[in-house]
Design a protein around this motif. Sequence first.
Motif, PDB file in Angstrom:
ATOM      1  N   ILE A  30       2.747   8.472   4.247  1.00 53.63           N
ATOM      2  CA  ILE A  30       3.174   7.615   5.362  1.00 53.63           C
ATOM      3  C   ILE A  30       3.167   8.407   6.665  1.00 53.63           C
ATOM      4  O   ILE A  30       2.710   7.923   7.713  1.00 53.63           O
ATOM      5  CB  ILE A  30       4.565   7.039   5.085  1.00 53.63           C
ATOM      6  N   THR A  33      -0.337   8.871   7.983  1.00 54.14           N
ATOM      7  CA  THR A  33      -0.847   7.625   8.576  1.00 54.14           C
ATOM      8  C   THR A  33      -0.309   7.431   9.989  1.00 54.14           C
ATOM      9  O   THR A  33      -1.067   7.139  10.934  1.00 54.14           O
ATOM     10  CB  THR A  33      -0.445   6.428   7.697  1.00 54.14           C
ATOM     11  N   GLY A  56       2.345   1.661  11.373  1.00 53.77           N
ATOM     12  CA  GLY A  56       2.789   2.738  10.506  1.00 53.77           C
ATOM     13  C   GLY A  56       3.979   2.361   9.643  1.00 53.77           C
ATOM     14  O   GLY A  56       3.992   2.623   8.436  1.00 53.77           O
ATOM     15  N   PHE A  59       3.022  -0.218   6.951  1.00 55.39           N
ATOM     16  CA  PHE A  59       2.406   0.466   5.817  1.00 55.39           C
ATOM     17  C   PHE A  59       3.462   1.246   5.033  1.00 55.39           C
ATOM     18  O   PHE A  59       3.427   1.283   3.792  1.00 55.39           O
ATOM     19  CB  PHE A  59       1.309   1.411   6.310  1.00 55.39           C
ATOM     20  N   GLY A  60       4.400   1.868   5.739  1.00 56.99           N
ATOM     21  CA  GLY A  60       5.466   2.591   5.077  1.00 56.99           C
ATOM     22  C   GLY A  60       6.327   1.688   4.215  1.00 56.99           C
ATOM     23  O   GLY A  60       6.729   2.073   3.104  1.00 56.99           O
ATOM     24  N   SER A  63       4.451   0.883   1.087  1.00 49.61           N
ATOM     25  CA  SER A  63       4.422   2.053   0.205  1.00 49.61           C
ATOM     26  C   SER A  63       5.768   2.252  -0.480  1.00 49.61           C
ATOM     27  O   SER A  63       5.841   2.558  -1.677  1.00 49.61           O
ATOM     28  CB  SER A  63       4.048   3.304   1.012  1.00 49.61           C
ATOM     29  N   LEU A  86      -2.278   5.723  -1.991  1.00 52.49           N
ATOM     30  CA  LEU A  86      -1.664   5.353  -0.711  1.00 52.49           C
ATOM     31  C   LEU A  86      -2.118   6.273   0.415  1.00 52.49           C
ATOM     32  O   LEU A  86      -2.265   5.829   1.565  1.00 52.49           O
ATOM     33  CB  LEU A  86      -0.143   5.379  -0.842  1.00 52.49           C
ATOM     34  N   ASN A  89      -5.521   4.953   1.346  1.00 42.67           N
ATOM     35  CA  ASN A  89      -5.345   3.660   1.999  1.00 42.67           C
ATOM     36  C   ASN A  89      -4.790   3.834   3.404  1.00 42.67           C
ATOM     37  O   ASN A  89      -5.219   3.162   4.360  1.00 42.67           O
ATOM     38  CB  ASN A  89      -4.406   2.799   1.152  1.00 42.67           C
ATOM     39  N   GLY A  90      -3.835   4.753   3.557  1.00 44.41           N
ATOM     40  CA  GLY A  90      -3.239   4.991   4.872  1.00 44.41           C
ATOM     41  C   GLY A  90      -4.224   5.586   5.863  1.00 44.41           C
ATOM     42  O   GLY A  90      -4.255   5.186   7.043  1.00 44.41           O
ATOM     43  N   THR A 119      -4.004  -4.818   1.910  1.00 42.28           N
ATOM     44  CA  THR A 119      -3.261  -3.794   1.179  1.00 42.28           C
ATOM     45  C   THR A 119      -2.092  -4.416   0.431  1.00 42.28           C
ATOM     46  O   THR A 119      -1.846  -4.101  -0.745  1.00 42.28           O
ATOM     47  CB  THR A 119      -2.746  -2.712   2.150  1.00 42.28           C
TER      48      THR A 119
END
Length: 469
Positions: A30, A33, A56, A59-60, A63, A86, A89-90, A119
């Motif tokens: 994370i 990213t 960010g 996405f975090g 995750s 991840l 992906n990030g 995602t």
Amino acid sequence: MSSTSASEAPTALPPVKRRNAELVLIIFAIGITMAGIALAGINLNGRVPSAMWTVGLTFGALSAAAHVAMRFVAPYADPLILPCTLFLNGIGVAMIWRISAAEVEDIERAGAGMQLVWTAVGLIFCFLIIIFLKDPRVLQRYTYISGLVAIVLLMLPAIPGLGREVYGARLWIGIGPFTLQPSEFAKIALVIFLASYLMSKRQVLQIVGKPIKIGRFTLIELPRARDMAPILVGWLLAIGMLVLLTDLGTSLLLFGTFLAMLYVATQRSSWVTIGLVLFMVGAYVAYLIFWHVQARVNIWINTFDQDVYYQVGGSEQLVKGLIGMAYGGLFGTGLGAGELHSTFASDSDFILATIGEELGLTGLLTILMVLGLLVERGMRMALASTGVFNKLLASGVAFVLAYQVFIVLGGLTRVIPLTGSTTPFMSAGGSALMANWIMVGILLRISDNARRPAPQAIQDEGATQVIRR
């Protein structure tokens, strides 16, 4: 109870779950990213963009939710598979946001919203697999159904009115405003079919036919003629993909996975040799007959020829990618400071070239090492599994991921003709990302089953802890 001798304690404790180690690695992914988005914003506009927090942290959150779910549904799964996925992906999300930001005047209007949506959908599919597919061996019941599903999915784009040709390749189907690439899901069905079929037929396929000798030395041990049907069917399917759908990448991917799984099941290199000869012969005949195959080979061989560079669908994209990677050097230009964002498909087919320019050879090798580690964990799960079907299924998924990377990077570096394939977990687009997350779900389920201790071992561990207290 306290007088129990040490000899009565279990000789081997169950495996450690390692979820805390997984959490640390996910936090690192994370952070990478968010740092990537921040650095790209600074290089593009001299300031940290708000997307570092919006994109960010979104996405975090995804995750973190994935990690929490792992603690409940697959606590014994390999602790490296999810963080590696991840991380990739990030990086893909950060690069897609960076490319979007370069295309708009105000970077605050840039985004990677659809990639985050895909995602989230991919993670949902991943955990549905983990939750409902308690024992992957149940898939053995659907050997020929999964094979039929794979063939139907591969042939859907060839149906008039349903299939859509995009940039010379007929890989998509369109339903209203939505498009889908069914071949991405066909490879999963094909791996399931091959794992089940090869498990039941491996003893027959191991039988040696007539050997070819040179003097006293055996050159190759050919299988029996009546056992050649599977490889011929796989060959015809691969060549059909190459001819009907003008898709060299998927053709190479599916046939390569078939040969690799055939070798794992039989341990006979003669099958691989025969398969490679058949594919090369078929590809050469297709080159002689079909113009689109000739065009691909011409771009590959004469990449820097001026006539090839300027022709429609020529080598301009490939040349820019090569020059961009060379310009990136060892450490790259920095995120947001490169020029490859203006190249066609820089966020999908050419995302590795963009990374090579802006993160340099160091960054590109880091990405490849993580991809290689993900493949290695898949192979490790194949070795750790007890059932033959699970071994073949895990190795098949690992081979698919490895071949995807080889096809993309091989095309970018002119090792093989450029095919237009996507990099796992990084390229923009929904079909590939969802299919890859489904494969990760299969690996995590196999991993959890392989590492999970027997019920008696869990009871023994609990008793031992009580004694120690």
